[in-house]
Design an enzyme around this catalytic site. Structure first.
Site, PDB file in Angstrom:
ATOM      1  N   THR A  90      -2.176  -0.217  -1.058  1.00  0.00           N
ATOM      2  CA  THR A  90      -2.557   1.066  -0.459  1.00  0.00           C
ATOM      3  C   THR A  90      -3.941   1.521  -0.923  1.00  0.00           C
ATOM      4  O   THR A  90      -4.683   2.151  -0.173  1.00  0.00           O
ATOM      5  CB  THR A  90      -1.497   2.133  -0.828  1.00  0.00           C
ATOM      6  OG1 THR A  90      -0.254   1.724  -0.253  1.00  0.00           O
ATOM      7  CG2 THR A  90      -1.862   3.500  -0.286  1.00  0.00           C
ATOM      8  N   SER A 108       1.439  -5.436  -1.542  1.00  0.00           N
ATOM      9  CA  SER A 108       1.972  -6.129  -2.718  1.00  0.00           C
ATOM     10  C   SER A 108       3.158  -7.021  -2.367  1.00  0.00           C
ATOM     11  O   SER A 108       3.322  -8.108  -2.923  1.00  0.00           O
ATOM     12  CB  SER A 108       2.373  -5.120  -3.792  1.00  0.00           C
ATOM     13  OG  SER A 108       3.368  -4.241  -3.302  1.00  0.00           O
ATOM     14  N   THR A 141       1.607  -0.698  -4.647  1.00  0.00           N
ATOM     15  CA  THR A 141       2.506  -0.117  -5.642  1.00  0.00           C
ATOM     16  C   THR A 141       3.972  -0.538  -5.467  1.00  0.00           C
ATOM     17  O   THR A 141       4.751  -0.420  -6.408  1.00  0.00           O
ATOM     18  CB  THR A 141       2.426   1.428  -5.589  1.00  0.00           C
ATOM     19  OG1 THR A 141       2.748   1.855  -4.271  1.00  0.00           O
ATOM     20  CG2 THR A 141       1.063   1.918  -6.001  1.00  0.00           C
ATOM     21  N   ASP A 142       4.326  -1.021  -4.269  1.00  0.00           N
ATOM     22  CA  ASP A 142       5.755  -1.286  -4.028  1.00  0.00           C
ATOM     23  C   ASP A 142       6.354  -2.295  -5.009  1.00  0.00           C
ATOM     24  O   ASP A 142       7.455  -2.101  -5.514  1.00  0.00           O
ATOM     25  CB  ASP A 142       5.968  -1.774  -2.589  1.00  0.00           C
ATOM     26  CG  ASP A 142       5.764  -0.651  -1.581  1.00  0.00           C
ATOM     27  OD1 ASP A 142       5.761   0.523  -1.998  1.00  0.00           O
ATOM     28  OD2 ASP A 142       5.605  -0.949  -0.384  1.00  0.00           O
TER      29      ASP A 142
HETATM   30  N1  GLU Z   1       2.460   0.388  -0.526  1.00  0.00           N
HETATM   31  C1  GLU Z   1       2.141  -0.933  -0.064  1.00  0.00           C
HETATM   32  C2  GLU Z   1       2.174  -1.947  -1.192  1.00  0.00           C
HETATM   33  O1  GLU Z   1       2.875  -1.810  -2.149  1.00  0.00           O
HETATM   34  C3  GLU Z   1       0.793  -1.012   0.506  1.00  0.00           C
HETATM   35  C4  GLU Z   1       0.754  -1.134   1.936  1.00  0.00           C
HETATM   36  C5  GLU Z   1      -0.445  -1.958   2.368  1.00  0.00           C
HETATM   37  O2  GLU Z   1      -1.375  -2.164   1.581  1.00  0.00           O
HETATM   38  O3  GLU Z   1      -0.436  -2.416   3.485  1.00  0.00           O
HETATM   39  O4  GLU Z   1       1.494  -2.895  -1.153  1.00  0.00           O
END
Ligand code: GLU
Length: 382
Positions: free
Chosen positions: A54, A91, A125-126
């Protein structure tokens, strides 16, 4: 005193006694300007490895590593920053092969650049808590790896990514950050990659170490540490992934009321070398899961017990009263069947690792050993 003293045998000044005073006078007269002109010690050098998430997910096109560096005016006051683009994905899209490549790259950067102070990695962050724990277990150097991300994307009012990244650079540049394993920095807080969990899907203050607490904070004036990590990290790590080309499959199976055995059997039949069973409370399984775990052990698949409660520790059997109801099928002083004995031989207590962290540790540990006692030792030391 030199200036008042004259040799009674001579009419001249005693210059041999005068020289220390002369030196002090000369330093006062000329020393300060000379000191002022001395070039300042160079700022620490920090390398930034961007993987996406993100923090770079701008509408209309992701920010590159270079654009992220430019988003931090004033970073040059804290560090000399170099950067590279490793990936630019969410992620959850990072593959286990990329995990290996990322860790190898970071180990290589440290090995070939002794002047580097630390490394900052951006991540979505996920699954940041998984990627950062993998680095925590596999980067064998005293210098810090700092993983940062953001909850709001660059197209959002209140984007906090540039601030988090700048704080990550400050933490990576600080000598106090050495020998603390991989660090996670978001929202002004420093957490250990071992303990940190994403506790909320949306809030900025999501990355927490729950009861274990954060290691420190990044304040306006300096980086401050309050706590230390006691488990093995950095140069005390024993895992060498430089020659590992593939991580073994380890699956996480959740315990819930009436859960079936067939999910466990399917994992085993599809090549899992380990199962993390996210038990209810301190050890309960449900439905037919016990049968599934016995099947796993019969196929030589290791079972790690970890609580689904979010925190709390599962103690190794020898340190636990024979209290019955445990997933190893033992306890209560009953005679164990051969199946139960075999299951016990393949069961490892996950200590205080959450199921998702236990899975990462088991994958890494299985690259080193397939001895149950050794695996249990590893779970107790990391
Ligand atoms: N929150 C998502 C992650 O953990 C990011 C979404 C994205 O970069 O497309 O990667």
């Amino acid at each position: 005193m030199c200036a008042l003293y004259t040799d009674p045998m001579s009419s001249s000044w005693n210059w041999r006694r005068c020289w220390p005073v002369a030196l002090v006078l000369a330093m006062l007269a000329f020393g300060q300007p000379l000191l002022a002109q001395r070039p300042q010690d160079p700022l620490p050098r920090v390398h930034f490895v961007a993987t996406g998430g993100t923090i770079s997910n701008r509408e209309g096109g992701r920010l590159s590593a270079e654009e992220l560096v430019k988003s931090m005016p004033g970073v040059e006051r804290f560090a000399r920053l170099t950067h590279e683009q490793f990936a630019n994905v969410a992620s959850s899209e990072l593959s286990l092969a990329q995990w290996l490549a990322l860790s190898k790259r970071i180990n290589e950067l440290f090995a070939t650049d002794q002047e580097l102070a630390g490394i900052v990695v951006t991540s979505g962050t996920d699954t940041l808590e998984e990627t950062s724990f993998f680095l925590h277990l596999t980067v064998r150097d005293p210098r810090p790896v700092v993983v940062v991300g953001s909850m709001r994307n660059p197209s959002t009012v209140g984007y906090e990514g540039a601030a988090n990244l700048l704080q990550g650079v400050r933490v990576a540049a600080d000598p106090l950050s050495r020998n603390k394993g991989t660090l996670v920095v978001l929202n002004d807080e420093i957490n250990s990659a071992r303990n940190v969990t994403k506790t909320d899907a949306l809030r900025l203050q999501t990355f927490r170490s729950r009861e274990l607490g954060m290691l420190g904070v990044v304040d306006r004036d300096r980086v401050v540490y309050f706590n230390q990590i006691t488990q093995r990290t950095n140069e005390r790590l024993e895992f060498d992934i430089t020659k590992v080309t593939q991580l073994p499959r380890v699956d996480v199976i959740m315990v819930y009321q009436g859960a079936p055995a067939d999910l466990i059997k399917a994992a085993v039949d599809n090549g899992a070398r380990g199962i993390v069973i996210a038990v209810a409370g301190a050890g309960a399984t449900s439905g037919d899961q016990s049968e599934g775990l016995t099947y796993a052990a019969s196929k030589g698949v290791f079972i790690v017990t970890s609580t689904r409660s979010g925190s709390g520790r599962i103690a190794p059997p020898q340190q636990r009263p024979r209290d019955g109801g445990a997933t190893d099928g033992g306890g209560g002083g009953f005679q164990l069947s051969p199946e139960q004995q075999r299951r016990r031989q393949f069961t490892i207590a996950g200590e205080d690792h959450t199921p998702i962290k236990a899975r990462v540790l088991l994958m890494v540990a299985l690259t080193k050993t397939t001895e149950r006692a050794e695996l249990q030792r590893i779970f107790s030391e990391y």
